[in-house]
Design a protein around this motif. Structure first.
Motif, PDB file in Angstrom:
ATOM      1  N   VAL A 198      15.538  13.637  32.370  1.00  0.00           N
ATOM      2  CA  VAL A 198      15.399  12.552  31.384  1.00  0.00           C
ATOM      3  C   VAL A 198      16.242  12.840  30.142  1.00  0.00           C
ATOM      4  O   VAL A 198      16.945  11.954  29.641  1.00  0.00           O
ATOM      5  CB  VAL A 198      13.910  12.332  31.016  1.00  0.00           C
ATOM      6  N   ALA A 199      16.194  14.061  29.647  1.00  0.00           N
ATOM      7  CA  ALA A 199      16.983  14.421  28.462  1.00  0.00           C
ATOM      8  C   ALA A 199      18.479  14.270  28.744  1.00  0.00           C
ATOM      9  O   ALA A 199      19.235  13.762  27.903  1.00  0.00           O
ATOM     10  CB  ALA A 199      16.667  15.852  28.034  1.00  0.00           C
ATOM     11  N   ALA A 200      18.917  14.691  29.928  1.00  0.00           N
ATOM     12  CA  ALA A 200      20.335  14.579  30.288  1.00  0.00           C
ATOM     13  C   ALA A 200      20.730  13.122  30.480  1.00  0.00           C
ATOM     14  O   ALA A 200      21.844  12.727  30.116  1.00  0.00           O
ATOM     15  CB  ALA A 200      20.616  15.383  31.555  1.00  0.00           C
ATOM     16  N   PHE A 201      19.823  12.310  31.016  1.00  0.00           N
ATOM     17  CA  PHE A 201      20.107  10.879  31.163  1.00  0.00           C
ATOM     18  C   PHE A 201      20.319  10.240  29.796  1.00  0.00           C
ATOM     19  O   PHE A 201      21.280   9.510  29.580  1.00  0.00           O
ATOM     20  CB  PHE A 201      18.961  10.173  31.901  1.00  0.00           C
ATOM     21  N   ILE A 202      19.413  10.534  28.872  1.00  0.00           N
ATOM     22  CA  ILE A 202      19.526   9.978  27.513  1.00  0.00           C
ATOM     23  C   ILE A 202      20.821  10.441  26.862  1.00  0.00           C
ATOM     24  O   ILE A 202      21.531   9.660  26.235  1.00  0.00           O
ATOM     25  CB  ILE A 202      18.296  10.369  26.668  1.00  0.00           C
ATOM     26  N   ALA A 203      21.156  11.727  27.032  1.00  0.00           N
ATOM     27  CA  ALA A 203      22.380  12.267  26.433  1.00  0.00           C
ATOM     28  C   ALA A 203      23.634  11.640  27.059  1.00  0.00           C
ATOM     29  O   ALA A 203      24.644  11.480  26.385  1.00  0.00           O
ATOM     30  CB  ALA A 203      22.424  13.778  26.608  1.00  0.00           C
ATOM     31  N   GLY A 204      23.568  11.275  28.324  1.00  0.00           N
ATOM     32  CA  GLY A 204      24.716  10.673  28.997  1.00  0.00           C
ATOM     33  C   GLY A 204      24.894   9.208  28.676  1.00  0.00           C
ATOM     34  O   GLY A 204      25.958   8.645  28.893  1.00  0.00           O
ATOM     35  N   SER A 205      23.852   8.581  28.160  1.00  0.00           N
ATOM     36  CA  SER A 205      23.933   7.169  27.802  1.00  0.00           C
ATOM     37  C   SER A 205      24.464   7.054  26.378  1.00  0.00           C
ATOM     38  O   SER A 205      25.003   8.002  25.830  1.00  0.00           O
ATOM     39  CB  SER A 205      22.552   6.515  27.928  1.00  0.00           C
ATOM     40  N   LEU A 206      24.302   5.914  25.781  1.00  0.00           N
ATOM     41  CA  LEU A 206      24.820   5.694  24.426  1.00  0.00           C
ATOM     42  C   LEU A 206      23.949   6.314  23.339  1.00  0.00           C
ATOM     43  O   LEU A 206      24.323   6.315  22.177  1.00  0.00           O
ATOM     44  CB  LEU A 206      24.965   4.190  24.159  1.00  0.00           C
ATOM     45  N   LEU A 207      22.795   6.858  23.696  1.00  0.00           N
ATOM     46  CA  LEU A 207      21.896   7.454  22.711  1.00  0.00           C
ATOM     47  C   LEU A 207      22.252   8.924  22.494  1.00  0.00           C
ATOM     48  O   LEU A 207      22.412   9.668  23.449  1.00  0.00           O
ATOM     49  CB  LEU A 207      20.445   7.333  23.179  1.00  0.00           C
ATOM     50  N   PRO A 208      22.368   9.349  21.246  1.00  0.00           N
ATOM     51  CA  PRO A 208      22.770  10.732  20.988  1.00  0.00           C
ATOM     52  C   PRO A 208      21.614  11.717  21.206  1.00  0.00           C
ATOM     53  O   PRO A 208      20.549  11.576  20.626  1.00  0.00           O
ATOM     54  CB  PRO A 208      23.203  10.711  19.527  1.00  0.00           C
ATOM     55  N   LEU A 209      21.833  12.688  22.057  1.00  0.00           N
ATOM     56  CA  LEU A 209      20.879  13.765  22.296  1.00  0.00           C
ATOM     57  C   LEU A 209      21.653  14.916  22.925  1.00  0.00           C
ATOM     58  O   LEU A 209      22.423  14.696  23.858  1.00  0.00           O
ATOM     59  CB  LEU A 209      19.755  13.312  23.229  1.00  0.00           C
ATOM     60  N   GLY A 210      21.456  16.112  22.432  1.00  0.00           N
ATOM     61  CA  GLY A 210      22.149  17.271  22.983  1.00  0.00           C
ATOM     62  C   GLY A 210      21.371  17.886  24.122  1.00  0.00           C
ATOM     63  O   GLY A 210      20.459  18.679  23.899  1.00  0.00           O
ATOM     64  N   SER A 211      21.716  17.537  25.338  1.00  0.00           N
ATOM     65  CA  SER A 211      20.988  18.057  26.490  1.00  0.00           C
ATOM     66  C   SER A 211      21.378  19.499  26.807  1.00  0.00           C
ATOM     67  O   SER A 211      20.654  20.181  27.527  1.00  0.00           O
ATOM     68  CB  SER A 211      21.240  17.179  27.717  1.00  0.00           C
TER      69      SER A 211
END
Length: 148
Positions: free
Chosen positions: A19-32
């Motif tokens: 889930v964290a990697a999915f969010i990071a790969g999308s347009l939402l900023p998150l460092g997976s």
């Protein structure tokens, strides 16, 4: 903030990393990447973490491709991918096509590459495969120094 995520990540394990990697790969900023290394350091299987992070980040990147395939540049600019950045990425992609999906892991330009590939209607399967390879190599490059 990462300290408060540790118990949740331990409970969710590979799914939480996905889930964290999915969010990071999308347009939402998150460092997976930090979450990836943290879970490996906490004892999760490195191969399982590599698989979960690669799959999640690839699907997140393909969500950017999907957004690009649906919209026009003005609509995409409202999502945070500016016209200037999109124009530079399109210039970079010319002649490279779907194989440029490999570079979707790049900071700042990765999402724009995926969106531009969607706008250009590049081959979805080749785009997904090249994107998956690039994201796998990035997580592997993070993992190998840790394992050694």
């Amino acid at each position: 903030m990462l300290e408060s995520l540790v118990p949740l990540l331990l409970d969710w394990g590979y799914f939480g990393l996905f889930v964290a990697a999915f969010i990071a790969g999308s347009l939402l900023p998150l460092g997976s990447e930090a979450i990836f290394l943290l879970l490996v350091a906490m004892g999760l299987d490195p191969a399982g973490c590599l698989l979960a992070a690669t799959a999640g980040n690839t699907l997140g990147g393909m969500s950017c491709y999907w957004i690009g395939s649906l919209g026009d540049p003005r609509w995409i600019a409202r999502l945070g991918v500016g016209r200037r950045r999109l124009a530079r990425v399109r210039l970079f992609l010319r002649g490279r096509g779907a194989l440029a999906g490999f570079f979707a892991f790049l900071p700042l330009f990765g999402e724009a590459i995926a969106v531009a590939l969607g706008l250009m209607r590049s081959n979805v399967w080749l785009t997904a495969a090249s994107m998956c390879c690039g994201k796998f190599v990035r997580y592997l490059a993070l993992l190998l120094p840790y394992l050694w």
